[in-house]
Write an enzyme that holds these catalytic residues in place. Structure first.
Site, PDB file in Angstrom:
ATOM      1  N   HIS A  32       7.577 -10.703   0.628  1.00 34.86           N
ATOM      2  CA  HIS A  32       8.040 -10.953  -0.920  1.00 34.86           C
ATOM      3  C   HIS A  32       7.808  -9.971  -1.773  1.00 34.86           C
ATOM      4  CE1 HIS A  32      10.633 -14.234   0.189  1.00 34.86           C
ATOM      5  NE2 HIS A  32       9.668 -14.630   1.153  1.00 34.86           N
ATOM      6  N   ASP A  34       8.758  -6.562  -1.637  1.00 37.29           N
ATOM      7  CA  ASP A  34       9.455  -5.344  -1.615  1.00 37.29           C
ATOM      8  C   ASP A  34      10.595  -5.292  -2.722  1.00 37.29           C
ATOM      9  OD1 ASP A  34      11.200  -7.539  -0.490  1.00 37.29           O
ATOM     10  OD2 ASP A  34      11.928  -6.047   1.152  1.00 37.29           O
ATOM     11  N   ASP A 168      13.360  -4.556   5.432  1.00 35.11           N
ATOM     12  CA  ASP A 168      13.905  -4.927   6.614  1.00 35.11           C
ATOM     13  C   ASP A 168      15.030  -3.627   7.256  1.00 35.11           C
ATOM     14  OD1 ASP A 168      12.754  -6.910   6.268  1.00 35.11           O
ATOM     15  OD2 ASP A 168      14.773  -8.363   6.236  1.00 35.11           O
TER      16      ASP A 168
HETATM   17  C1  GLA Z   1      13.592 -10.596   4.038  1.00 36.66           C
HETATM   18  C2  GLA Z   1      14.064  -9.869   3.251  1.00 36.66           C
HETATM   19  C3  GLA Z   1      13.171  -8.692   2.957  1.00 36.66           C
HETATM   20  C4  GLA Z   1      11.987  -9.231   2.324  1.00 36.66           C
HETATM   21  C5  GLA Z   1      11.395 -10.259   3.292  1.00 36.66           C
HETATM   22  C6  GLA Z   1      10.174 -11.085   2.586  1.00 36.66           C
HETATM   23  O1  GLA Z   1      13.208 -10.522   5.243  1.00 36.66           O
HETATM   24  O2  GLA Z   1      15.337  -9.060   3.890  1.00 36.66           O
HETATM   25  O3  GLA Z   1      13.736  -7.713   2.158  1.00 36.66           O
HETATM   26  O4  GLA Z   1      12.015  -9.485   1.085  1.00 36.66           O
HETATM   27  O5  GLA Z   1      12.163 -11.364   3.549  1.00 36.66           O
HETATM   28  O6  GLA Z   1       8.920 -10.299   2.488  1.00 36.66           O
END
Ligand code: GLA
Length: 383
Positions: A32, A34, A168
């Site tokens: 959390h 990014d 991701d």
């Molecule tokens: C999901 C989102 C990512 C990131 C994570 C938490 O996977 O797609 O962008 O924020 O949660 O780190």
């Protein structure tokens, strides 16, 4: 998988398809962070989404999902969100291409893979990346990997309704064998860090739950972080995101005004600091120190960011008592999915057996364990 999807393609459609793959990801630390322009430390894994595709001369888009044994058709002049979920990760990408001025004809596409869905391993980003990579190749669009990452992320915002950060899609596209990626989500500067675990293995434990509130709670967390920033900006106009914020600012301006927002922001600020230390631990192969950081991250996600759940907490609490586990935490957005564990190689088998039994007894759910390795990102497959 390549043979399986090619055979499936030939059953459903005509012609010789091209096949592409894009991996799921783990994240060693930096959860959390990014969308707060912080740092992350993900790696692509040896589980992929595969796409088999041919272009058509008309404007028909025909999709088939091996996992769901379902098909869905539309055409290029009418791309809009589908009433069922899985086509949206594909159509969202085609929609973004059109919005950015690219012209595509129709295509036949089969999708399949071995990334568990809803496990926090980013199967949706892997679908988006596999599809954008495939369309870029077959329509010769000339997009760079970085452009494809941005487009795939936008597709997730618009067609899946999750206001996700860049981690991701970036990890899926840029993964490198045996390496994690230290990514600065503000500058998008990145560095590959060798994963040298000296006798430890990365073990994922899948709770096999995904609580419903995941998408809406994700968007709320993001808004709470933005609220924290806007409160601080009243005194520090140069602050653009939580990346620019320190604990002192949070205490001075946010704690009294909004204690909940304070806790959310505190977690993010601390996680960014932890990540920089964790990268050094990984570089020095200090697995104990790295693992300790992972436990701290889990506590922050559990008590301050409040995105864990009882199933994830059970798994982390259980391994914490085991000297053969250096560290563990929930991975991904939260509210279910997997924990990531650093486990001594010699102890993996016994741990998995014991925790599976304990988990099933406590939660009345099966536990699934995977040992994963870091692999290369999105690519064409040779048939
Ligand atoms: C999901 C989102 C990512 C990131 C994570 C938490 O996977 O797609 O962008 O924020 O949660 O780190």
């Amino acid at each position: 998988m390549i043979k399986k999807i090619t055979t499936l393609y030939k059953e459903k459609f005509e012609g010789e398809p091209s096949v592409f793959r894009s991996p799921g990801r783990i994240n060693i630390l930096g959860e959390h962070t990014d969308y707060n322009e912080g740092f992350v430390l993900p790696a692509a894994i040896d589980k992929n989404i595969y796409v088999a595709i041919t272009k058509r001369s008309d404007d028909q888009i025909n999709l088939y999902a091996g996992d769901f044994n379902e098909n869905y058709s539309t055409d290029t002049s009418n791309i809009k969100p589908a009433p069922i979920q899985w086509p949206n990760y594909i159509l969202g990408v085609a929609d973004q291409l059109q919005k950015q001025g690219h012209t595509i004809t129709g295509f036949n596409l089969i999708i399949d893979g071995d990334i568990p869905i809803g496990a926090g391993l980013s199967s949706s980003a892997a679908v988006e990346c596999a599809v954008i990579y495939a369309l870029n190749e077959i329509f010769e669009l000339g997009l760079t990997r970085m452009q494809m990452v941005a487009l795939a992320q936008k597709a997730e915002h618009v067609f899946a309704g999750v206001n996700c950060g860049i981690m991701d899609q970036f990890a899926s596209m840029f993964g490198k064998k045996d390496h994690a990626i230290k990514l600065d989500c503000r500058s998008l500067h990145y560095e590959y860090v060798p994963i040298n675990l000296t006798g430890y293995k990365i073990v994922l434990l899948n709770t096999n739950v995904k609580h419903n509130l995941a998408a809406s709670a994700y968007n709320t967390r993001r808004e709470q972080c933005e609220t924290g920033v806007s409160i601080i900006q009243q005194n520090h106009p140069a602050v653009k995101s939580l990346r620019d914020v320190n604990m002192e600012m949070l205490k001075d301006y946010v704690e009294a005004v909004d204690p909940l927002v304070f806790r959310r922001c505190k977690y993010v600020v601390q996680e960014n600091e932890r990540l920089l230390d964790a990268c050094e631990h990984l570089k020095k192969a200090d697995i104990k120190a790295l693992g300790a950081k992972m436990y701290q991250t889990h506590s922050g996600l559990r008590y301050d960011y409040d995105v864990s759940c009882k199933e994830l907490d059970f798994l982390v609490d259980y391994v914490k008592q085991n000297a053969d586990v250096a560290g563990a935490r929930m991975v991904g957005g939260g509210f279910g999915g997997c924990t990531i564990n650093l486990v001594k190689e010699s102890a993996v088998e016994n741990l998995v057996a014991a925790i599976s039994e304990a988990y099933t007894q406590a939660m009345n759910l099966p536990l699934t364990a995977y040992q994963v390795s870091a692999e290369n990102g999105t690519a064409s497959c040779t048939i």
